[in-house]
Structure formats: structure tokens, C-alpha cells
Design a protein around this motif. Structure first.
Motif, PDB file in Angstrom:
ATOM      1  N   GLY A 171     -12.414  17.714  -7.487  1.00  0.00           N
ATOM      2  CA  GLY A 171     -12.518  18.682  -6.411  1.00  0.00           C
ATOM      3  C   GLY A 171     -11.228  18.905  -5.653  1.00  0.00           C
ATOM      4  N   GLN A 172     -10.191  18.170  -5.999  1.00  0.00           N
ATOM      5  CA  GLN A 172      -8.929  18.348  -5.294  1.00  0.00           C
ATOM      6  C   GLN A 172      -8.214  19.589  -5.820  1.00  0.00           C
ATOM      7  OE1 GLN A 172      -8.156  16.208  -2.610  1.00  0.00           O
ATOM      8  NE2 GLN A 172     -10.278  15.822  -3.142  1.00  0.00           N
ATOM      9  N   THR A 173      -7.370  20.188  -4.981  1.00  0.00           N
ATOM     10  CA  THR A 173      -6.640  21.381  -5.385  1.00  0.00           C
ATOM     11  C   THR A 173      -5.416  20.994  -6.186  1.00  0.00           C
ATOM     12  OG1 THR A 173      -5.170  21.427  -3.471  1.00  0.00           O
ATOM     13  CG2 THR A 173      -7.354  22.405  -3.199  1.00  0.00           C
ATOM     14  N   TYR A 174      -4.789  22.015  -6.796  1.00  0.00           N
ATOM     15  CA  TYR A 174      -3.577  21.778  -7.571  1.00  0.00           C
ATOM     16  C   TYR A 174      -2.419  21.326  -6.690  1.00  0.00           C
ATOM     17  CZ  TYR A 174      -2.863  26.489  -5.755  1.00  0.00           C
ATOM     18  OH  TYR A 174      -2.755  27.570  -4.918  1.00  0.00           O
ATOM     19  N   LEU A 175      -2.522  21.536  -5.379  1.00  0.00           N
ATOM     20  CA  LEU A 175      -1.450  21.125  -4.474  1.00  0.00           C
ATOM     21  C   LEU A 175      -1.507  19.637  -4.125  1.00  0.00           C
ATOM     22  CD1 LEU A 175      -1.403  24.105  -1.942  1.00  0.00           C
ATOM     23  CD2 LEU A 175       0.446  23.434  -3.474  1.00  0.00           C
ATOM     24  N   THR A 176      -2.606  18.969  -4.465  1.00  0.00           N
ATOM     25  CA  THR A 176      -2.812  17.588  -4.040  1.00  0.00           C
ATOM     26  C   THR A 176      -1.665  16.674  -4.433  1.00  0.00           C
ATOM     27  OG1 THR A 176      -5.216  17.767  -4.095  1.00  0.00           O
ATOM     28  CG2 THR A 176      -4.296  15.571  -4.291  1.00  0.00           C
ATOM     29  N   GLY A 177      -1.300  16.701  -5.711  1.00  0.00           N
ATOM     30  CA  GLY A 177      -0.260  15.789  -6.190  1.00  0.00           C
ATOM     31  C   GLY A 177       1.077  16.023  -5.522  1.00  0.00           C
ATOM     32  N   PHE A 178       1.465  17.297  -5.389  1.00  0.00           N
ATOM     33  CA  PHE A 178       2.769  17.605  -4.811  1.00  0.00           C
ATOM     34  C   PHE A 178       2.827  17.199  -3.341  1.00  0.00           C
ATOM     35  CE2 PHE A 178       5.698  20.633  -2.723  1.00  0.00           C
ATOM     36  CZ  PHE A 178       6.871  20.269  -3.380  1.00  0.00           C
ATOM     37  N   ILE A 179       1.790  17.544  -2.578  1.00  0.00           N
ATOM     38  CA  ILE A 179       1.776  17.196  -1.158  1.00  0.00           C
ATOM     39  C   ILE A 179       1.705  15.689  -0.972  1.00  0.00           C
ATOM     40  CG2 ILE A 179       0.409  17.361   0.965  1.00  0.00           C
ATOM     41  CD1 ILE A 179      -0.273  20.214   0.234  1.00  0.00           C
ATOM     42  N   THR A 180       0.903  15.013  -1.797  1.00  0.00           N
ATOM     43  CA  THR A 180       0.798  13.554  -1.676  1.00  0.00           C
ATOM     44  C   THR A 180       2.133  12.875  -1.946  1.00  0.00           C
ATOM     45  OG1 THR A 180      -1.535  13.589  -2.326  1.00  0.00           O
ATOM     46  CG2 THR A 180      -0.377  11.492  -2.543  1.00  0.00           C
ATOM     47  N   SER A 181       2.848  13.318  -2.968  1.00  0.00           N
ATOM     48  CA  SER A 181       4.144  12.692  -3.273  1.00  0.00           C
ATOM     49  C   SER A 181       5.125  12.901  -2.127  1.00  0.00           C
ATOM     50  CB  SER A 181       4.717  13.244  -4.581  1.00  0.00           C
ATOM     51  OG  SER A 181       5.056  14.612  -4.456  1.00  0.00           O
ATOM     52  N   GLN A 182       5.092  14.091  -1.507  1.00  0.00           N
ATOM     53  CA  GLN A 182       5.962  14.343  -0.360  1.00  0.00           C
ATOM     54  C   GLN A 182       5.558  13.464   0.825  1.00  0.00           C
ATOM     55  OE1 GLN A 182       8.116  17.630   0.386  1.00  0.00           O
ATOM     56  NE2 GLN A 182       8.585  17.415  -1.764  1.00  0.00           N
ATOM     57  N   LEU A 183       4.254  13.294   1.047  1.00  0.00           N
ATOM     58  CA  LEU A 183       3.778  12.447   2.136  1.00  0.00           C
ATOM     59  C   LEU A 183       4.175  10.996   1.939  1.00  0.00           C
ATOM     60  CD1 LEU A 183       0.179  13.914   2.612  1.00  0.00           C
ATOM     61  CD2 LEU A 183       1.962  13.867   4.363  1.00  0.00           C
ATOM     62  N   VAL A 184       4.021  10.502   0.712  1.00  0.00           N
ATOM     63  CA  VAL A 184       4.363   9.104   0.430  1.00  0.00           C
ATOM     64  C   VAL A 184       5.857   8.868   0.633  1.00  0.00           C
ATOM     65  CG1 VAL A 184       4.512   7.378  -1.411  1.00  0.00           C
ATOM     66  CG2 VAL A 184       2.410   8.680  -1.092  1.00  0.00           C
ATOM     67  N   ASP A 185       6.675   9.793   0.147  1.00  0.00           N
ATOM     68  CA  ASP A 185       8.119   9.657   0.330  1.00  0.00           C
ATOM     69  C   ASP A 185       8.486   9.637   1.814  1.00  0.00           C
ATOM     70  OD1 ASP A 185       8.443   9.646  -2.386  1.00  0.00           O
ATOM     71  OD2 ASP A 185       9.085  11.730  -2.544  1.00  0.00           O
ATOM     72  N   GLU A 186       7.763  10.402   2.610  1.00  0.00           N
ATOM     73  CA  GLU A 186       8.104  10.568   4.023  1.00  0.00           C
ATOM     74  C   GLU A 186       7.501   9.481   4.910  1.00  0.00           C
ATOM     75  OE1 GLU A 186      10.305  12.589   6.755  1.00  0.00           O
ATOM     76  OE2 GLU A 186       9.951  13.519   4.803  1.00  0.00           O
ATOM     77  N   TYR A 187       6.229   9.097   4.636  1.00  0.00           N
ATOM     78  CA  TYR A 187       5.511   8.241   5.575  1.00  0.00           C
ATOM     79  C   TYR A 187       5.002   6.924   4.996  1.00  0.00           C
ATOM     80  CZ  TYR A 187       5.522  12.639   8.135  1.00  0.00           C
ATOM     81  OH  TYR A 187       5.927  13.792   8.767  1.00  0.00           O
ATOM     82  N   GLY A 188       5.143   6.720   3.699  1.00  0.00           N
ATOM     83  CA  GLY A 188       4.698   5.464   3.109  1.00  0.00           C
ATOM     84  C   GLY A 188       3.339   5.587   2.444  1.00  0.00           C
ATOM     85  N   ALA A 189       3.151   4.827   1.353  1.00  0.00           N
ATOM     86  CA  ALA A 189       1.956   4.964   0.520  1.00  0.00           C
ATOM     87  C   ALA A 189       0.683   4.549   1.243  1.00  0.00           C
ATOM     88  CB  ALA A 189       2.123   4.139  -0.758  1.00  0.00           C
ATOM     89  N   GLU A 190       0.702   3.425   1.955  1.00  0.00           N
ATOM     90  CA  GLU A 190      -0.528   2.925   2.545  1.00  0.00           C
ATOM     91  C   GLU A 190      -1.027   3.808   3.684  1.00  0.00           C
ATOM     92  OE1 GLU A 190      -3.906   0.766   3.248  1.00  0.00           O
ATOM     93  OE2 GLU A 190      -2.598   0.952   1.512  1.00  0.00           O
ATOM     94  N   ARG A 191      -0.148   4.340   4.484  1.00  0.00           N
ATOM     95  CA  ARG A 191      -0.569   5.227   5.574  1.00  0.00           C
ATOM     96  C   ARG A 191      -1.213   6.494   5.016  1.00  0.00           C
ATOM     97  NH1 ARG A 191       4.269   6.162   9.601  1.00  0.00           N
ATOM     98  NH2 ARG A 191       2.714   6.204  11.266  1.00  0.00           N
ATOM     99  N   VAL A 192      -0.697   6.948   3.881  1.00  0.00           N
ATOM    100  CA  VAL A 192      -1.269   8.140   3.255  1.00  0.00           C
ATOM    101  C   VAL A 192      -2.615   7.799   2.638  1.00  0.00           C
ATOM    102  CG1 VAL A 192      -0.933   9.896   1.475  1.00  0.00           C
ATOM    103  CG2 VAL A 192       1.002   9.134   2.857  1.00  0.00           C
ATOM    104  N   ARG A 193      -2.697   6.633   1.988  1.00  0.00           N
ATOM    105  CA  ARG A 193      -3.948   6.233   1.336  1.00  0.00           C
ATOM    106  C   ARG A 193      -5.084   6.075   2.337  1.00  0.00           C
ATOM    107  NH1 ARG A 193      -7.550   2.678   0.435  1.00  0.00           N
ATOM    108  NH2 ARG A 193      -6.736   1.398   2.124  1.00  0.00           N
ATOM    109  N   ARG A 194      -4.784   5.545   3.521  1.00  0.00           N
ATOM    110  CA  ARG A 194      -5.826   5.354   4.526  1.00  0.00           C
ATOM    111  C   ARG A 194      -6.407   6.688   4.994  1.00  0.00           C
ATOM    112  NH1 ARG A 194      -2.445   1.114   8.236  1.00  0.00           N
ATOM    113  NH2 ARG A 194      -2.573  -0.709   6.855  1.00  0.00           N
TER     114      ARG A 194
END
Length: 737
Positions: A273-296
Motif C-alpha cells: 500500500g505504500q506509494t512509489y515515493l516511499t523508498g526515496f523519501i525514506t532514504s532521504q529521511l534516514v540520511d538526514e535524521y537517522g534510521a531509528e527515529r524514522v523507523r519509530r
């Protein structure tokens, strides 16, 4: 008297040294006692409270630049914890040798690594990331933000030391491998093994483990699905580290480093159900704010996207490709002044597309790459209005044959006319003259992130790139030669209410503004009366270039106005099928459906915005050009390297003689610079000057056209705006997947 004073002074100096030494001993003793009892950071307050609890993940909200809701970024279910015994031993060795080779010897802090990082900090004037142990990376993911500051580094080191004292090394390694982000929505080694190879973590081979061990440092930069060449180079670094640590023999290294990536990607669980933008936005978020904060999760993510433009992009695609079996389309739109992504859409009538073609789809760029050849030529002071090249069949190195679709040729024509005709035979010669490697290097400086092979066909689009790559590079031209890293984030509001702004990379000038303006004028003429006429906007100047692959599998239009750059791509997402007979078109080219989509989208996106004119900083300097392949029929007919210098000297000598006899100055119709506010001076082959840009000569070849029978080549042709290299031994598959 003096002797007594000297003795007293010496005594005072001696007592001072004794007191200082005593202080050092007391301090060292106190530090040793404190370290023995509470660790080396006994003097600094930090706490591990809450470190072990991951907590449930929550969905995050995606918002556009004005706060309008775009959708949800679902809670990740792709973290699948496993015990250490269910992780391949070779994976454990690979990650330790790569990330923290003294893991089992240090106490959570690698002091040698810290010294290296401090040296880097001093030399760079900023805080470096180097020297981090596995413990430091784990507490950073679980407990801290990725913000770089001295206080954050002290917290990280203090917590890492406490963690090392509290947990066993195996427990730390297990937690680390189950927590780190590997890209493609995969948190932890079990999810990553499945996402990239379709196997369990316990079954990972050496080659697979080495590839995964290289990802945590920069998951998006080394993503094997979108950056296979970068991923293979990173895997080689991991394998070399394993050899250095004694965990891999040189012979096994040589075998592994040559092996293919062997990917068998599977969608990570929990992402339906995720959009095609999910992967790109998630990778940018992880690079910027860290993996665990994004995962939560639980985040309010403000993006650079414009909801109206995003809607109009999808509408333009589906409004043009509106039939059941039509190919898909993609639109990427960027603000050239900032690099901020305004729209990134993918759509296909009757189908839901989860694959992010815009950011990840590697497709051949076709003739859109001629822009880089032209830019490199103008940088070399080649005048595109007066410099002529031969339009005729050409045989390049390794029997690389270049021809036109209609098998008609124009003889010697100016480069601007060759651009408007998208004449591949001219651009093949020009590519060899200015050099494939400088062209590839320039393309990457302008924003192409995909790996480019500097082969003779590079200027005709033989390499594969993503729509985002191409949009970023053309945006550099649109901003007068200033490159900006494409970004999609503006800020994030975290569950506690704190707000952190995303970084804003500064632009970097990579092309002189006069060179950028000259190339823009050529591309503007191409929209007026070249291959891009279907994209023309009413009442607005626009510049752009079409592109089509020789199999009709991919068609592009890359165009811009001063305030917005947009790339459109049309093709089938899952297999590179020829687009023949679509909407009754014999073969879909960049000047047909992609240009129509671009026109429709840009008309809507720019509604209500002021009409802006392209900058006119004046013309760059030009010199007389003598290319080795300028008029060559084959690469063997090229002029000798020193023949151009000799020819120039002869002409210069004749010029001086004529001047002496007539006492007049000869005209400079083929040399010097153009006037700053006008087009090049008129010649017998160039268009007359105007106050804006030189108008195109024609949209068809001049009357001196000759025809070559189709039997002169053994390959099929391609449309006027495609690269027509029928044989490409250098890139037999051009990087297709």
C-alpha cells in the motif's frame, strides 16, 4: 648577589615543576580510580535509560511545501530481529572488519579512530563522523539524533562506553545487526537479506555479506538496485578490509571481487500500500535524521513537493497515455534555483506502479545527452552558429556505425542546425573531437549520479540514467550553470513536538553563465522549430531537447523555463518493449508523447506565474575550431593530431600577407566573440542576428541533401532525435537491467 638570585630563581622553578608534577600525578590517579570504578566518562553525565526499548512504530504524515497532506508513510514492519546464531558468520566478520575492526578489543570507544577523526575535524573545520565504533553507531541509532556537535559526540561516546560495560559484545553485535538500516525499507540484516537476495541472514554467502556490509555507511549512495557500479566498488572495499583483517585469503578475494552482484530483490514485508515515493523519501529521511527515529514514525514530514504540481503531473500523464495498453509515464519537476523537487509522478492507465521509476529507473537517455556534448563544445570555445560539421554516414572505432533514420544527410552544416535536426552523425563526430571522458565528467558535475562509461557513444545517450538524474543536470543549465543537489525535505516535526529543518545544500557553479546561456539559446531554438515543437508554450520562452532510444523502448523530453525544469519519460516499466503503434504512432519518439505530456503539465503548473525571460549575460568567447573528425567519413580518416595547428598557421600566414598588400583588416566572420547582446554575426551558413537568440536556419536539411541507400549499413535506423549507433561493441546492452 647575582649568584644568590640565580640560586633562588632555580629553586622556585624547581618547586614549581614539583608542584605541577604532583598535580598531574594526583589528576592521573583520580582519573584512573574514576575510570576503574565508573569508566573513562565518570566525569560526564549520561544515561542509558530507555535505550533497550524500541517501542512500536507509528505511521508518519507526508505534507507538501504548504502543509497540505499528500499521504502517509506507513509504519515499517520490515524489522525482523534474529539471534546471532541465525546470522551467517561471514556476515558478522564482514560488518566488523568494515565498521569496527577492533570491536572485540575496544571498550566501546576506538581512541585511535577518534584521533583520526580529530585530525579530520581540525583540517576540515567541522565535526567528522569517523572513528565511530559499533557501540557508538548503535546508541546513535537508538538514542541520539544524527546532528553533528561536540555535545552530541560526548553523549555518544559516554553512552557507548556504558553500553560496552553493561552488555556483552555478542549482544551488542546482535542488536546492531538487527537495527541498522540497509536501504530499500529494510531495517536489520534479516530484512536486508530478503530484500536484496531473497534469502535468510543465516544463508548469506561471502559475496552477499560483503555487499550488505557496505550499505550502512550510505544506503542510498551504494544501493545495488539503483547504483550497481557504486555498490560493486563498495563491496570491493569490504572484501579488501576482510583480507587486511585476515578473514579472507587473497585468492578468495580475487574470485569474489569479480563476481556479479547476484541480486534477487524481494519487496520488504509490511510495505503493502505504500506509494512509489516511499523508498526515496525514506532514504532521504534516514540520511538526514537517522534510521531509528524514522523507523519509530509518528513524524510530520514537510516535503518540497507542490500538491498542485504533483496532481497536474499525474493528470498530464494519464490524460495523454489514456488507453488500456499504453506505456507508463514519469514526470520530475525541479526548481532550478534551489534543487527542490516540486513534482515526482509516475502513472500508467489501469495499473498501480510501486516501483520508483523517477528516482530508481535506469533507462537509456537517447539524444537528451547531446546537451552535454554541446555544452562541452561551447566550453572549448566552439561557436555552434558558425562551426560546421559533416552530416553523413560515419564509421567510428570498433566498426561503430552511425546513420540517420531517413538515410538522408545534409553535408556540412552548423552545429545549431545539427541540434535542431538531432543529427547523430554530426554529434558522433563532435563527441570524438571534444572527448567522451570530458563529456561524461561534465554530465556528472551537472547532476548525473548514475555511472557513465566514457565510450564514443556517450554523447548519443548510450548510458542509462534516471529521470531524476536528467532533471537535476538540466536544472543546472536552467540556473545558469549552478548545480544543486536535488532535495525533497524541508523539515520534520517529531512526536514530542520538536522541529528540525532539513539541510539545504549550497549550489556550486560548474559551468560559466555565458556558456550556459549560449546552450540555452540553442535549445530554445529547438523548441521553436526543431524536434521539440510539440512542447512549445504559448507566450513563454522554453528550451529543451528530445531523446529516444534506437529500439523505441524509451522516449524523453527534457525542457525548462527560467523558473521550472521538467523531464518527462515514457516507456514500459517492467520490460523495455518497443513503443510501436502506440496511439497510431509508428515509433514513439521524444518529440511526440513525452513532449505533449511536458506541454500539458507545464501549461498547468505555470498558470498564474509571471512570464520570465532567459538570462542574457552575453556570449562566451569563441575561437576558430579545427576538429580531427569534423569532416571525416570514418574514424580512420581523421586529421592527424598536429594537422590542425599546421593548417591554422598557414591560414594565419596568408591572412597577414593579404593585410600587408591591401592595408585593410579582414573580416572575422569565423573567429572572435559574439556581441554580448546579439547573436553571432551573419555568415553564409549561420542565421542572421537578432536581439535575442539566433533563429534556427530551417527545420529540414538544405537543398544539397544527398541520399545513401539503406544497404550501406547492416543495422536498422532510428528516429531523428535518437542516438543512431547501430553497433555498440563498447556498450552492447548499454547498462540495461
Amino acid at each position: 648577589m647575582e649568584e644568590a638570585n640565580a640560586r633562588n630563581g632555580g629553586s622556585r622553578w624547581k618547586r614549581g615543576l614539583q608542584i605541577a608534577a604532583a598535580c598531574v600525578v594526583v589528576f592521573a590517579g583520580a582519573f584512573a580510580v574514576g575510570s576503574a570504578v565508573a569508566g573513562p566518562f565518570f566525569w560526564y553525565s549520561c544515561s542509558l535509560d530507555g535505550l533497550e526499548a524500541h517501542g512500536p512504530a507509528h505511521a508518519s504524515v507526508l505534507l507538501d511545501r504548504d502543509g497540505k497532506r499528500l499521504g502517509m508513510l506507513g509504519a515499517s514492519g520490515a524489522r525482523l530481529p534474529v539471534s546471532l546464531r541465525k546470522i551467517s558468520p561471514v556476515m558478522r566478520k564482514a560488518i566488523i572488519d568494515t565498521e569496527d575492526r577492533r570491536f572485540y578489543e575496544n571498550s566501546g570507544i576506538d581512541y585511535i579512530g577518534i584521533l583520526r577523526a580529530l585530525e579530520s575535524d581540525v583540517s576540515s573545520g567541522q565535526f567528522a563522523q569517523g572513528g565511530s565504533t559499533i557501540e557508538q553507531q548503535l546508541v546513535r541509532n537508538l538514542y541520539l539524533s544524527p546532528q553533528q556537535s561536540l555535545g552530541r559526540k560526548l553523549d555518544e561516546a559516554c553512552l557507548a562506553e556504558q553500553l560496552d560495560r553493561r552488555w556483552s559484545k555478542n549482544r551488542i553485535l546482535t542488536a546492531y545487526l538487527n537495527d541498522i538500516y540497509f536501504g530499500q525499507q529494510a531495517y536489520g540484516i534479516e530484512a536486508a537479506a530478503g530484500a536484496y537476495f531473497g534469502v535468510h541472514a543465516k544463508n548469506l554467502t561471502l559475496e552477499q555479506a560483503a555487499l550488505l556490509a557496505g550499505l550502512p555507511q550510505a544506503p542510498s549512495a551504494y544501493d545495488p538496485l539503483t547504483r550497481p557500479h557504486a555498490a560493486k566498488a563498495r563491496r570491493a572495499e569490504v572484501l579488501a578490509a576482510m583480507v587486511k583483517a585476515g578473514d579472507l585469503s587473497p585468492g578468495r578475494y580475487r574470485q569474489a571481487v569479480q563476481s556479479p552482484l547476484g541480486l534477487h530483490p524481494h519487496q520488504a514485508p509490511g510495505l503493502s500500500g505504500q506509494t512509489y515515493l516511499t523508498g526515496f523519501i525514506t532514504s532521504q529521511l534516514v540520511d538526514e535524521y537517522g534510521a531509528e527515529r524514522v523507523r519509530r514514525g509518528g513524524l510530520r514530514i514537510y516535503t518540497t513537493l507542490d500538491a498542485k504540481k504533483q496532481t497536474e503531473a499525474t493528470r498530464a500523464i494519464l490524460g495523454t497515455l489514456d488507453r488500456k495498453k499504453d506505456p507508463a509515464g514519469s514526470v520530475v519537476s525541479i526548481d532550478p534555483a534551489t534543487g527542490q523537487i516540486r513534482a515526482m509522478a509516475i502513472a500508467q492507465t489501469g495499473k498501480q506502479i510501486a516501483y520508483d521509476i523517477a528516482a530508481d529507473g535506469q533507462r537509456q537517455a537517447g539524444s537528451t545527452f547531446k546537451m552535454f556534448v554541446l555544452t562541452q563544445a561551447v566550453q572549448r570555445k566552439i561557436n555552434p552558429w558558425t562551426t560546421q560539421y559533416l552530416s553523413a554516414p560515419f564509421i567510428g572505432p570498433n566498426n561503430w556505425r552511425v546513420q540517420t533514420f531517413e538515410h538522408t544527410y545534409s553535408g556540412r552544416i552548423p552545429l545549431i542546425q545539427a541540434t535542431l535536426l538531432s543529427d547523430n552523425t554530426v554529434y558522433a563526430r563532435l563527441t570524438l573531437d571534444v572527448g567522451p571522458k570530458p563529456i561524461a565528467d561534465l554530465a556528472q558535475q551537472m547532476g548525473i549520479q548514475s555511472h557513465l562509461k566514457p565510450v564514443p557513444s556517450v554523447g548519443l545517450g548510450a548510458n542509462s540514467v534516471t529521470p531524476l538524474d536528467l532533471a537535476s543536470a538540466y536544472a543546472t543549465l536552467a540556473d545558469g550553470g549552478v548545480a544543486h543537489k536535488p532535495t525533497i525535505l524541508t523539515k520534520v516535526v517529531f512526536p514530542g513536538g520538536s522541529t528540525e529543518a532539513a539541510s539545504k545544500p549550497r549550489g556550486k557553479r560548474v559551468i560559466d553563465e555565458k556558456v550556459a546561456a549560449a546552450v540555452t539559446r540553442v535549445l530554445e531554438a529547438n523548441v521553436r522549430s526543431g524536434t521539440g515543437t510539440a512542447a512549445a508554450l504559448a507566450g513563454r520562452p522554453a528550451a529543451g531537447k528530445t531523446g529516444t532510444t534506437d529500439s523505441f523502448a524509451d522516449a524523453w523530453f527534457a525542457g525548462f523555463v527560467p523558473q521550472l525544469m521538467t523531464v518527462t519519460w515514457v516507456g514500459y516499466p517492467t520490460n523495455e518493449r518497443p513503443m510501436k503503434g502506440v496511439h497510431g504512432i509508428a515509433g514513439v519518439t521524444g518529440g511526440t508523447l513525452p513532449a505533449e505530456i511536458w506541454h500539458t503539465y507545464m501549461t498547468a503548473a505555470l498558470q498564474g506565474q509571471p512570464v520570465e525571460q532567459f538570462a542574457n549575460p552575453g556570449s562566451p568567447p569563441y575561437k576558430r575550431w579545427c576538429g580531427r573528425y569534423e569532416f571525416a567519413r570514418t574514424w580512420r580518416d581523421a586529421r592527424k593530431p598536429d594537422s590542425c595547428k599546421h593548417q591554422h598557421k598557414q591560414k594565419h600566414k596568408r591572412k597577414r600577407t593579404t593585410t600587408a598588400k591591401t592595408t585593410t583588416v579582414r573580416t572575422t566572420t569565423r573567429t572572435t566573440t559574439q556581441p554580448g547582446t546579439t547573436a553571432p554575426p551573419p555568415t553564409t551558413t549561420a542565421p542572421p542576428p537578432t536581439t535575442t537568440a539566433p533563429p534556427p536556419t530551417t527545420t529540414a536539411p538544405p537543398p544539397t541533401t544527398t541520399t545513401t541507400p539503406t544497404t550501406t549499413t547492416t543495422t536498422t535506423g532510428s528516429p531523428p532525435d535518437v542516438r543512431r549507433g547501430a553497433r555498440r561493441p563498447e556498450l552492447p546492452t548499454a547498462g540495461r537491467r
